[in-house]
Design a protein around this motif. Structure first.
Motif, PDB file in Angstrom:
ATOM      1  N   PHE A  54       0.857  -1.181   0.000  1.00  0.00           N
ATOM      2  CA  PHE A  54       0.000   0.000   0.000  1.00  0.00           C
ATOM      3  C   PHE A  54       0.897   1.236   0.000  1.00  0.00           C
ATOM      4  N   ARG A  55       0.499   2.231  -0.777  1.00  0.00           N
ATOM      5  CA  ARG A  55       1.350   3.382  -1.015  1.00  0.00           C
ATOM      6  C   ARG A  55       1.711   4.097   0.286  1.00  0.00           C
ATOM      7  N   GLY A  56       3.031   4.256   0.495  1.00  0.00           N
ATOM      8  CA  GLY A  56       3.505   5.040   1.631  1.00  0.00           C
ATOM      9  C   GLY A  56       3.384   4.348   2.973  1.00  0.00           C
ATOM     10  N   VAL A  57       2.957   3.082   2.983  1.00  0.00           N
ATOM     11  CA  VAL A  57       2.762   2.392   4.258  1.00  0.00           C
ATOM     12  C   VAL A  57       3.683   1.199   4.308  1.00  0.00           C
ATOM     13  N   ARG A  58       4.431   1.093   5.387  1.00  0.00           N
ATOM     14  CA  ARG A  58       5.320  -0.047   5.560  1.00  0.00           C
ATOM     15  C   ARG A  58       5.046  -0.665   6.910  1.00  0.00           C
ATOM     16  N   GLY A  59       5.592  -1.839   7.078  1.00  0.00           N
ATOM     17  CA  GLY A  59       5.390  -2.512   8.352  1.00  0.00           C
ATOM     18  C   GLY A  59       4.918  -3.933   8.113  1.00  0.00           C
ATOM     19  N   ASP A  60       4.756  -4.668   9.169  1.00  0.00           N
ATOM     20  CA  ASP A  60       4.358  -6.059   9.085  1.00  0.00           C
ATOM     21  C   ASP A  60       2.843  -6.160   9.078  1.00  0.00           C
ATOM     22  N   PRO A  61       2.219  -6.564   7.943  1.00  0.00           N
ATOM     23  CA  PRO A  61       0.759  -6.619   7.906  1.00  0.00           C
ATOM     24  C   PRO A  61       0.178  -7.710   8.785  1.00  0.00           C
ATOM     25  N   GLU A  62       1.023  -8.642   9.259  1.00  0.00           N
ATOM     26  CA  GLU A  62       0.506  -9.710  10.098  1.00  0.00           C
ATOM     27  C   GLU A  62       0.579  -9.353  11.583  1.00  0.00           C
ATOM     28  N   ARG A  63       1.138  -8.196  11.888  1.00  0.00           N
ATOM     29  CA  ARG A  63       1.205  -7.782  13.284  1.00  0.00           C
ATOM     30  C   ARG A  63      -0.188  -7.423  13.777  1.00  0.00           C
ATOM     31  N   HIS A  64      -0.589  -8.027  14.868  1.00  0.00           N
ATOM     32  CA  HIS A  64      -1.948  -7.763  15.364  1.00  0.00           C
ATOM     33  C   HIS A  64      -2.029  -6.354  15.938  1.00  0.00           C
ATOM     34  N   PRO A  65      -3.087  -5.615  15.627  1.00  0.00           N
ATOM     35  CA  PRO A  65      -3.179  -4.226  16.074  1.00  0.00           C
ATOM     36  C   PRO A  65      -3.029  -4.024  17.568  1.00  0.00           C
ATOM     37  N   VAL A  66      -3.513  -4.959  18.373  1.00  0.00           N
ATOM     38  CA  VAL A  66      -3.484  -4.728  19.813  1.00  0.00           C
ATOM     39  C   VAL A  66      -2.068  -4.732  20.355  1.00  0.00           C
ATOM     40  N   GLU A  67      -1.088  -5.152  19.537  1.00  0.00           N
ATOM     41  CA  GLU A  67       0.288  -5.161  19.998  1.00  0.00           C
ATOM     42  C   GLU A  67       0.940  -3.792  19.862  1.00  0.00           C
ATOM     43  N   ALA A  68       0.291  -2.871  19.156  1.00  0.00           N
ATOM     44  CA  ALA A  68       0.911  -1.582  18.870  1.00  0.00           C
ATOM     45  C   ALA A  68       0.687  -0.590  20.006  1.00  0.00           C
ATOM     46  N   ASP A  69       1.390   0.536  19.899  1.00  0.00           N
ATOM     47  CA  ASP A  69       1.298   1.614  20.875  1.00  0.00           C
ATOM     48  C   ASP A  69      -0.089   2.257  20.805  1.00  0.00           C
ATOM     49  N   PRO A  70      -0.795   2.414  21.945  1.00  0.00           N
ATOM     50  CA  PRO A  70      -2.118   3.051  21.915  1.00  0.00           C
ATOM     51  C   PRO A  70      -2.099   4.446  21.298  1.00  0.00           C
ATOM     52  N   VAL A  71      -1.013   5.179  21.485  1.00  0.00           N
ATOM     53  CA  VAL A  71      -0.929   6.505  20.879  1.00  0.00           C
ATOM     54  C   VAL A  71      -0.963   6.400  19.353  1.00  0.00           C
ATOM     55  N   ALA A  72      -0.344   5.350  18.817  1.00  0.00           N
ATOM     56  CA  ALA A  72      -0.362   5.155  17.365  1.00  0.00           C
ATOM     57  C   ALA A  72      -1.787   4.933  16.876  1.00  0.00           C
ATOM     58  N   PHE A  73      -2.579   4.232  17.677  1.00  0.00           N
ATOM     59  CA  PHE A  73      -3.983   4.032  17.313  1.00  0.00           C
ATOM     60  C   PHE A  73      -4.724   5.364  17.247  1.00  0.00           C
ATOM     61  N   ARG A  74      -4.490   6.212  18.251  1.00  0.00           N
ATOM     62  CA  ARG A  74      -5.212   7.483  18.274  1.00  0.00           C
ATOM     63  C   ARG A  74      -4.802   8.358  17.089  1.00  0.00           C
ATOM     64  N   ARG A  75      -3.518   8.329  16.768  1.00  0.00           N
ATOM     65  CA  ARG A  75      -3.069   9.128  15.624  1.00  0.00           C
ATOM     66  C   ARG A  75      -3.691   8.627  14.330  1.00  0.00           C
ATOM     67  N   LEU A  76      -3.731   7.301  14.157  1.00  0.00           N
ATOM     68  CA  LEU A  76      -4.342   6.766  12.932  1.00  0.00           C
ATOM     69  C   LEU A  76      -5.847   7.008  12.940  1.00  0.00           C
ATOM     70  N   ALA A  77      -6.453   7.000  14.153  1.00  0.00           N
ATOM     71  CA  ALA A  77      -7.893   7.255  14.237  1.00  0.00           C
ATOM     72  C   ALA A  77      -8.232   8.647  13.754  1.00  0.00           C
ATOM     73  N   VAL A  78      -7.352   9.630  14.063  1.00  0.00           N
ATOM     74  CA  VAL A  78      -7.578  10.988  13.571  1.00  0.00           C
ATOM     75  C   VAL A  78      -7.562  11.000  12.051  1.00  0.00           C
ATOM     76  N   LEU A  79      -6.572  10.334  11.469  1.00  0.00           N
ATOM     77  CA  LEU A  79      -6.471  10.283  10.009  1.00  0.00           C
ATOM     78  C   LEU A  79      -7.670   9.551   9.403  1.00  0.00           C
ATOM     79  N   LEU A  80      -8.134   8.489  10.075  1.00  0.00           N
ATOM     80  CA  LEU A  80      -9.293   7.756   9.578  1.00  0.00           C
ATOM     81  C   LEU A  80     -10.535   8.620   9.613  1.00  0.00           C
ATOM     82  N   ASP A  81     -10.705   9.358  10.709  1.00  0.00           N
ATOM     83  CA  ASP A  81     -11.854  10.251  10.824  1.00  0.00           C
ATOM     84  C   ASP A  81     -11.836  11.293   9.705  1.00  0.00           C
TER      85      ASP A  81
END
Length: 868
Positions: free
Chosen positions: A309-336
């Motif tokens: 996916f353009r501009g996105v890197r990382g392990d697609p098999e990594r389960h979301p709950v393993e990530a930093d909660p702050v990262a979730f909030r930042r992505l949530a802003v972008l999603l909104d």
């Protein structure tokens, strides 16, 4: 009203931007009040809060900020002032306008452009501004809720409601908020789905409208979110790495949701397969174990191109709950923000909703069309294998044992309607001096533009067949070639293609078109897919549109050969989605061309046989495309960490690819039998066929290769056909011995046969030599494949491949566990033992290629079918 005398508008709005930047970077809302001075809070607090005291949603806050910051006198679009202001908004995450993003990048991509020059000209400062202060807080979406089938789906539903103006009462006209009248996007065949039908009499319309719109909104949101992630996340920032990882896990659920696959599956119409009764293969076709249900399923599955996916890197098999909660909030802003842009149908988003709907409808229409094309192919197969009717006169009685095709060709020959051969290559190669002169003429034609295309076509018709023979066999003599052979081939292809596209109606286009197809088959191995598609497409479209009725039937076989070469470059670079569609289109055209030529009042033996050989080559190439798709899936390391259900679906998909390949190759074998029958009956000499002398060997090798892959996948992931698999595997030795008797065999064929022998030994648990008992073998047959040994020497097979620089196919690089287990079980454990001790430096390795805007996984395949 707030007192701004102590700060003024510039520092206050600067503080607002800092607040916005904190939000974008995931700072806890509870901490924001401690970081903002009271002047800023009093000045803008009313704008930051909703009526119930919560912080405004990011999408609403974004809109308000842009309104505040808009200059009093808007600069003209395209002016330097507008571009600078746009770059300022982009740097603070307030705009994704492509023109402004480009200007922002051109200025060095500053993280946050200093706001003072722009704030001083802002219009959002006035006495009517509320000054209510309160506690700041915002309920962000949790990480597990960032998916369209969770809480974030409520945002999608709200967007759909707004886009469709769903609050209008039933029966009232509903004016879509989408920009265009969606009816213009719908094909007639798909219009019956009732999309955007606002009449009260249509009971199915609203439901179909809502479901398709929701799917389109989901996918458009995925595109917008990917764009935000590309623009807003700094690839050099360690802090942004966690957000990119979350985005990599979330984006596939938006860009490629399960509902998309369900829509494709709903378009499958097995009733089209009228000749197939029950759940098994269609024996009525005379093609053993041809399963067109599997073919249809591959139509409904988008072939993988393995792009990121353009501009996105990382392990697609990594389960979301393993990530930093702050990262979730930042992505949530972008999603909104992404959902808000899609809901408003903003022109700035990468994919608008109506565009997604148009693409969905196009895919559905194409899927239905491909199934109808397959129905025509099956009907032609039944006609060709049907027996000629018996009658009372002697001529009809003599035809009683002939097939329909044999009878038709015999009658034409008897009536002296033989026609004439149109050569695409010469038996004798041109000398290099002559090739140099021809390439020079083509270069002059392309550069000067003074020579009429019909004039260069006459020159090409006279000299190109011999030049193609020289350039594709390296057998030219009499001097030296001025250019590198690959460059000479490319220039000749470009020049011939240009002339054909401009004058497809002259007789010379038949000869030059055939030579163009022969040359394109080789050049496709040397160039990227995009330029090859461009050249092939412009020529085939022009030739199919030729208005010269005298050459129309002659062009059918020519166009079939051009279409047959079209998927090769994409298949080589593992762009299997494009390659599979092109392969099927080639078969569909070849089917119609043969049917039309047989029914034409101007039919001749040569014209029918030209269309027949074109169809056979198309079927052979289609089988090759699908077998390479399946083999690449088997060697890409991508399944072991997934769930059991995902691994099962992956194996089933590979099985369908293998079944599709086997089905096409079975039809290619049937057409090869028809071609051989023309020679056996004395209707044409072999040298009059205009047919590659290596085609028989390629077909034989592919027949064995696809049979064993099909059998392996059926045993690994069985369906209704699997009970009969073991009945077919023992047929390999007889096919092997027959292939060794063919006249035109080379090193690539022997390498292919070596892999086949190894695979057969593991699949059958039988080390008996497949060539044992052969009465005749090709004189160049290597010792390890000869008929002298009773048992197959696996070590000698491996040494032959290593010593001659060939890979071992998929056997030593299998990554799908269930297939490895199958081969180990069928071989009694011998497969694992062989893998542990076998080393070939020329392992078939997935490699990433970039072609234009798509990144693919590609595999180097030494394949005698395509001459790599």
């Amino acid at each position: 009203m707030a007192d701004v005398s102590d700060g003024g508008p510039v520092p206050v709005l600067r503080a607002v931007l800092r607040l916005w930047d904190d939000l974008r970077n995931g700072v806890d809302a509870e901490l924001l009040g401690q970081r903002l001075d009271q002047t800023a809070m009093r000045a803008v607090g009313g704008h930051l809060e909703t009526g119930d005291g919560q912080l405004c949603a990011p999408s609403e806050l974004r809109r308000q900020l842009v309104d505040w910051l808009r200059p009093r006198k808007p600069a003209a679009r395209g002016s330097a002032a507008a571009a600078d202001f746009g770059a300022f908004l982009v740097s603070w995450g307030l705009s994704i306008d492509p023109e402004w993003v480009e200007h922002w990048r051109a200025t060095g991509s500053p993280r946050c452009v200093e706001p003072d020059p722009h704030l001083a000209r802002a219009v959002g400062w006035g006495d009517d501004r509320p000054a209510r202060a309160g506690v700041l807080h915002h309920v962000y979406l949790d990480g597990v809720e960032l998916f369209p089938d969770r809480a974030a789906g409520k945002l999608v539903d709200a967007a759909v409601e707004r886009l469709l103006n769903a609050t209008a009462s039933w029966g009232e006209p509903k004016h879509s908020r989408l920009e265009h009248d969606m009816r213009q996007w719908l094909r007639e065949a798909v219009g019956k789905m009732g999309l955007f039908d606002t009449s009260a009499s249509s009971a199915a319309g609203p439901a179909a409208t809502r479901e398709v719109t929701r799917l389109a909104v989901t996918m458009a949101t995925g595109a917008a979110l990917g764009s935000y992630a590309s623009v807003q996340l700094d690839v050099s920032s360690q802090a942004d790495e966690a957000v990119r990882a979350v985005a990599a896990a979330v984006l596939p659920h938006w860009c490629d949701p399960p509902e998309l696959h369900e829509l494709r599956r709903l378009c499958l119409d097995y009733d089209i397969l009228a000749g197939q009764h029950g759940e098994g293969p269609d024996d009525d076709l005379g093609v053993g174990f041809a399963d067109f249900r599997a073919v249809f399923r591959t139509f409904a599955s988008k072939a993988r191109d393995f792009r990121d996916f353009r501009g996105v890197r990382g392990d697609p098999e990594r389960h979301p709950v393993e990530a930093d909660p702050v990262a979730f909030r930042r992505l949530a802003v972008l999603l909104d923000l992404a959902v808000a842009d899609v809901r408003d149908n903003s022109s700035a988003i990468p994919r608008r909703v109506e565009t997604e709907i148009a693409e969905l409808v196009r895919q559905a229409g194409e899927l239905l069309e491909r199934q109808r094309d397959t129905s025509e192919m099956l009907e032609l197969q039944r006609i060709l294998r049907g027996r000629a009717p018996t009658g009372g006169d002697r001529r009809q009685r003599s035809h009683s044992t002939l097939t329909y095709l044999e009878r038709l060709l015999t009658d034409l020959s008897t009536d002296r309607r033989q026609g004439r051969a149109v050569p695409s290559r010469s038996d004798r190669p041109a000398g290099w001096r002559d090739v140099n002169k021809l390439v020079t003429s083509v270069n002059s034609y392309l550069k000067d533009g003074h020579e009429p295309p019909e004039q260069i076509l006459k020159r090409l018709a006279a000299d190109m067949p011999a030049a193609v023979t020289a350039l594709t066999s390296s057998q030219g003599g009499g001097g030296e070639l001025d250019l590198d052979p690959a460059e000479a081939r490319w220039r000749l292809l470009v020049g011939a293609g240009d002339a054909l596209a401009k004058r497809p109606d002259v007789y010379e286009s038949v000869i030059v078109g055939g030579s163009f197809a022969e040359l394109g088959w080789v050049v496709a191995n040397e160039h990227a897919p995009a330029p090859m598609r461009l050249r092939m497409e412009q020529v085939q479209v022009a030739l199919r549109g030729s208005v010269n009725g005298r050459i129309k039937d002659d062009l059918s076989g020519v166009v079939a050969r051009i279409l047959r070469a079209r998927p090769l470059a994409d298949s080589k670079h593992a762009n299997f989605d494009v390659a599979q569609r092109a392969a099927h289109e080639s078969v569909a055209y070849g089917t119609r061309a043969l049917r039309d030529v047989m029914a034409s009042p101007e039919r001749t033996v040569h014209r029918i046989v030209a269309a027949l050989t074109g169809l056979q080559l198309s079927l052979l190439q289609a089988g090759g495309v699908f077998v390479r798709s399946a083999e690449t899936e088997l060697i890409v390391p991508m399944g072991r960490r997934r769930t059991a259900a995902q691994r099962q679906r992956h194996a089933e998909y590979i099985r369908d690819l293998a079944t599709t390949s086997y089905t096409y190759i079975n039809l290619a074998v049937a057409r090869l039998y028809d071609i051989e029958g023309v020679v056996r009956a004395g209707l044409l000499r072999r040298d009059e066929l205009n047919y590659p002398n290596t085609a028989a060997a390629s077909t034989a090798a592919m027949a064995m290769r696809t049979l064993m892959l099909w059998a392996t996948m059926q045993l690994s992931c069985p369906d209704k056909v699997a009970d009969d698999v073991r009945k077919l595997v023992p047929s390999i030795p007889e096919q092997f011995r027959q292939m060794l008797t063919l006249e035109h065999l080379g090193r690539l064929n022997f390498a292919d046969m070596t892999r086949i022998a190894i695979h057969y030994a593991f699949l059958s648990n039988d080390l008996s030599h497949p060539a044992a008992g052969a009465k005749k073998v090709h004189p160049d047959t290597p010792p390890h494949l000869g008929s002298g040994a009773a048992r197959l020497d696996l070590a000698a097979c491996g040494r032959y491949l290593v010593d001659n620089g060939f890979d071992t196919g998929i056997l030593d690089v299998l990554e799908v566990e269930v297939v490895r287990n199958t081969l180990n079980e069928t071989s009694g454990g011998r497969f694992d033992e062989w893998c542990a001790g076998y080393v070939n430096p020329k392992r078939r390795t997935p490699t990433r290629f970039r072609r234009g805007d798509v990144s693919h996984v590609a595999t180097r395949l030494w394949d005698s079918t395509v001459g790599w």
